[in-house]
Design a protein around this motif. Structure first.
Motif, PDB file in Angstrom:
ATOM      1  N   GLY A   2       0.807  -1.212   0.000  1.00  0.00           N
ATOM      2  CA  GLY A   2       0.000   0.000   0.000  1.00  0.00           C
ATOM      3  C   GLY A   2       0.839   1.261   0.000  1.00  0.00           C
ATOM      4  N   LEU A   3       1.871   1.291   0.821  1.00  0.00           N
ATOM      5  CA  LEU A   3       2.726   2.483   0.904  1.00  0.00           C
ATOM      6  C   LEU A   3       3.462   2.728  -0.401  1.00  0.00           C
ATOM      7  CD1 LEU A   3       4.074   1.790   4.489  1.00  0.00           C
ATOM      8  CD2 LEU A   3       2.556   3.684   3.845  1.00  0.00           C
ATOM      9  N   ARG A   4       3.938   1.657  -1.010  1.00  0.00           N
ATOM     10  CA  ARG A   4       4.681   1.802  -2.279  1.00  0.00           C
ATOM     11  C   ARG A   4       3.741   2.119  -3.438  1.00  0.00           C
ATOM     12  NH1 ARG A   4       6.215  -2.896  -2.421  1.00  0.00           N
ATOM     13  NH2 ARG A   4       4.745  -3.709  -3.959  1.00  0.00           N
ATOM     14  N   ARG A   5       2.644   1.415  -3.494  1.00  0.00           N
ATOM     15  CA  ARG A   5       1.748   1.533  -4.655  1.00  0.00           C
ATOM     16  C   ARG A   5       1.053   2.889  -4.719  1.00  0.00           C
ATOM     17  NH1 ARG A   5      -3.067  -2.844  -5.960  1.00  0.00           N
ATOM     18  NH2 ARG A   5      -3.843  -1.872  -7.888  1.00  0.00           N
ATOM     19  N   PHE A   6       0.653   3.420  -3.550  1.00  0.00           N
ATOM     20  CA  PHE A   6      -0.113   4.661  -3.553  1.00  0.00           C
ATOM     21  C   PHE A   6       0.705   5.869  -3.104  1.00  0.00           C
ATOM     22  CE2 PHE A   6      -3.094   1.101  -2.921  1.00  0.00           C
ATOM     23  CZ  PHE A   6      -3.720   1.174  -4.166  1.00  0.00           C
ATOM     24  N   GLY A   7       1.940   5.618  -2.703  1.00  0.00           N
ATOM     25  CA  GLY A   7       2.927   6.672  -2.536  1.00  0.00           C
ATOM     26  C   GLY A   7       2.676   7.695  -1.452  1.00  0.00           C
ATOM     27  N   GLY A   8       1.972   7.301  -0.407  1.00  0.00           N
ATOM     28  CA  GLY A   8       1.696   8.249   0.660  1.00  0.00           C
ATOM     29  C   GLY A   8       2.238   7.789   2.004  1.00  0.00           C
ATOM     30  N   SER A   9       1.902   8.552   3.026  1.00  0.00           N
ATOM     31  CA  SER A   9       2.310   8.207   4.386  1.00  0.00           C
ATOM     32  C   SER A   9       1.400   7.148   4.997  1.00  0.00           C
ATOM     33  CB  SER A   9       2.293   9.455   5.272  1.00  0.00           C
ATOM     34  OG  SER A   9       3.208  10.418   4.788  1.00  0.00           O
ATOM     35  N   TYR A  10       0.224   6.957   4.375  1.00  0.00           N
ATOM     36  CA  TYR A  10      -0.732   5.979   4.877  1.00  0.00           C
ATOM     37  C   TYR A  10      -0.956   4.902   3.825  1.00  0.00           C
ATOM     38  CZ  TYR A  10      -1.268   9.337   8.586  1.00  0.00           C
ATOM     39  OH  TYR A  10      -0.997  10.169   9.632  1.00  0.00           O
ATOM     40  N   LEU A  11      -1.711   3.897   4.154  1.00  0.00           N
ATOM     41  CA  LEU A  11      -1.737   2.702   3.317  1.00  0.00           C
ATOM     42  C   LEU A  11      -2.330   2.931   1.930  1.00  0.00           C
ATOM     43  CD1 LEU A  11      -2.664  -0.147   5.831  1.00  0.00           C
ATOM     44  CD2 LEU A  11      -0.423   0.485   4.923  1.00  0.00           C
ATOM     45  N   ALA A  12      -3.241   3.883   1.808  1.00  0.00           N
ATOM     46  CA  ALA A  12      -3.876   4.098   0.510  1.00  0.00           C
ATOM     47  C   ALA A  12      -3.661   5.518  -0.003  1.00  0.00           C
ATOM     48  CB  ALA A  12      -5.360   3.790   0.591  1.00  0.00           C
ATOM     49  N   GLY A  13      -2.582   6.161   0.455  1.00  0.00           N
ATOM     50  CA  GLY A  13      -2.286   7.507  -0.035  1.00  0.00           C
ATOM     51  C   GLY A  13      -1.821   8.426   1.071  1.00  0.00           C
ATOM     52  N   ASP A  14      -1.990   9.726   0.831  1.00  0.00           N
ATOM     53  CA  ASP A  14      -1.488  10.729   1.769  1.00  0.00           C
ATOM     54  C   ASP A  14      -2.362  10.898   2.996  1.00  0.00           C
ATOM     55  OD1 ASP A  14       0.770  11.425   0.250  1.00  0.00           O
ATOM     56  OD2 ASP A  14      -0.419  12.773  -1.014  1.00  0.00           O
ATOM     57  N   ALA A  15      -3.610  10.463   2.922  1.00  0.00           N
ATOM     58  CA  ALA A  15      -4.559  10.708   4.008  1.00  0.00           C
ATOM     59  C   ALA A  15      -4.883   9.428   4.765  1.00  0.00           C
ATOM     60  CB  ALA A  15      -5.846  11.319   3.445  1.00  0.00           C
ATOM     61  N   PHE A  16      -5.112   9.559   6.050  1.00  0.00           N
ATOM     62  CA  PHE A  16      -5.600   8.463   6.887  1.00  0.00           C
ATOM     63  C   PHE A  16      -7.013   8.099   6.435  1.00  0.00           C
ATOM     64  CE2 PHE A  16      -7.938   6.769  10.461  1.00  0.00           C
ATOM     65  CZ  PHE A  16      -7.029   5.973  11.137  1.00  0.00           C
ATOM     66  N   THR A  17      -7.263   6.805   6.236  1.00  0.00           N
ATOM     67  CA  THR A  17      -8.598   6.327   5.859  1.00  0.00           C
ATOM     68  C   THR A  17      -8.947   5.098   6.689  1.00  0.00           C
ATOM     69  OG1 THR A  17      -7.787   4.913   4.055  1.00  0.00           O
ATOM     70  CG2 THR A  17      -8.333   7.214   3.497  1.00  0.00           C
ATOM     71  N   ALA A  18     -10.082   4.505   6.376  1.00  0.00           N
ATOM     72  CA  ALA A  18     -10.574   3.381   7.172  1.00  0.00           C
ATOM     73  C   ALA A  18      -9.600   2.209   7.205  1.00  0.00           C
ATOM     74  CB  ALA A  18     -11.941   2.932   6.660  1.00  0.00           C
ATOM     75  N   VAL A  19      -8.868   1.976   6.128  1.00  0.00           N
ATOM     76  CA  VAL A  19      -7.941   0.846   6.122  1.00  0.00           C
ATOM     77  C   VAL A  19      -6.863   1.018   7.184  1.00  0.00           C
ATOM     78  CG1 VAL A  19      -6.421   1.776   4.296  1.00  0.00           C
ATOM     79  CG2 VAL A  19      -6.569  -0.701   4.675  1.00  0.00           C
ATOM     80  N   ASP A  20      -6.422   2.245   7.416  1.00  0.00           N
ATOM     81  CA  ASP A  20      -5.441   2.489   8.472  1.00  0.00           C
ATOM     82  C   ASP A  20      -6.051   2.225   9.850  1.00  0.00           C
ATOM     83  OD1 ASP A  20      -3.219   3.730   6.760  1.00  0.00           O
ATOM     84  OD2 ASP A  20      -4.917   5.017   6.268  1.00  0.00           O
ATOM     85  N   ALA A  21      -7.319   2.587  10.013  1.00  0.00           N
ATOM     86  CA  ALA A  21      -7.991   2.314  11.282  1.00  0.00           C
ATOM     87  C   ALA A  21      -8.052   0.822  11.568  1.00  0.00           C
ATOM     88  CB  ALA A  21      -9.406   2.911  11.257  1.00  0.00           C
ATOM     89  N   PHE A  22      -8.228   0.022  10.513  1.00  0.00           N
ATOM     90  CA  PHE A  22      -8.338  -1.418  10.723  1.00  0.00           C
ATOM     91  C   PHE A  22      -7.007  -2.046  11.137  1.00  0.00           C
ATOM     92  CE2 PHE A  22     -12.539  -1.079   9.304  1.00  0.00           C
ATOM     93  CZ  PHE A  22     -13.180  -2.217   9.759  1.00  0.00           C
ATOM     94  N   PHE A  23      -5.898  -1.432  10.769  1.00  0.00           N
ATOM     95  CA  PHE A  23      -4.599  -1.963  11.169  1.00  0.00           C
ATOM     96  C   PHE A  23      -4.037  -1.282  12.415  1.00  0.00           C
ATOM     97  CE2 PHE A  23      -4.711  -3.627   6.834  1.00  0.00           C
ATOM     98  CZ  PHE A  23      -4.212  -4.899   7.032  1.00  0.00           C
TER      99      PHE A  23
END
Length: 227
Positions: free
Chosen positions: A141-162
């Motif tokens: 996720g970090l490599r593919r979407f290039g952000g600080s969070y798993l799916a990009g630059d913003a915190f989203t639900a996927v980060d909450a789940f981990f």
């Protein structure tokens, strides 16, 4: 205002997920904490909760249970709970669902206990596989979407789940690669995560089944919780 029912902040990884999601998105809610082991309060709670488990969200006449269902409900009412990019959103939902339904060895052997440092007695291959899979997902996720969070630059639900995994990595000294370790540290440094941790340390009530499970799996090296 939403009402969110949760259990002990020290133990309840399922409660953490919607709680941190609401806090990071600055969505107001009223918290109801029902300690594990409080038989009278759980008996009363089971009269209003369809599953009798936490978390449980009330929105007026609407009730929503299960952490994944709560995330989806919030996403219907608030922008960017899931990533706006459809590719990132599909990946994020898949990764969150995998966390929601899998990683059984990690859950069972490394139960969440925020204020405790534990040395595991055994480290079976199944646990190694779970940790390796977490690291692979995070790196992807970090490599593919290039952000600080798993799916990009913003915190989203996927980060909450981990988010509970970050606490487990710290409590049990689990070894992950540098990229995964830096991401876990980022999660732990979120204001919502710091607040959850501080409140977990203040909890003086203990649930013996959770304590016994932790002691079966490892030796406590440090306990920072209030007595």
């Amino acid at each position: 205002m939403y009402e969110l029912y949760i259990a002990n902040k020290n133990y309840s990884s399922w409660s953490l997920r919607p709680w941190v999601l609401l806090r990071e998105f600055k969505i107001p809610f009223l918290e109801h904490l029902i300690p594990f082991g409080d038989a009278a309060r759980w008996e009363a709670y089971r009269k209003i909760s369809p599953s009798g488990k936490v978390p449980y969200l009330i929105d007026g006449e609407t009730v929503v249970w299960d952490s994944l269902s709560i995330a989806e409900y919030l996403a219907e009412r608030h922008d960017a709970v899931w990533p706006t990019d459809p590719v990132a959103r599909a990946w994020a939902r898949s990764a969150a669902a995998e966390m929601h339904s899998g990683f059984n060895e990690l859950r069972n052997r490394c139960s969440m206990s925020c204020g405790v440092t534990v040395r595991l007695k055994e480290f079976p291959a199944a646990l190694e596989r779970d940790i390796a899979r977490v690291g692979a997902l995070w790196n992807e996720g970090l490599r593919r979407f290039g952000g600080s969070y798993l799916a990009g630059d913003a915190f989203t639900a996927v980060d909450a789940f981990f988010a509970p995994v970050a606490f487990r990595i710290r409590s049990y000294g689990l070894t992950v690669d540098q990229t995964a370790a830096e991401y876990a540290a980022r999660l732990l440094n979120l204001s919502s995560m710091r607040d959850w941790y501080a409140e977990a340390l203040k909890e003086k009530f203990r649930d013996q089944p959770h304590e016994d499970e932790m002691l079966r799996m490892g030796s406590v090296l440090q306990d920072l919780r209030e007595r």
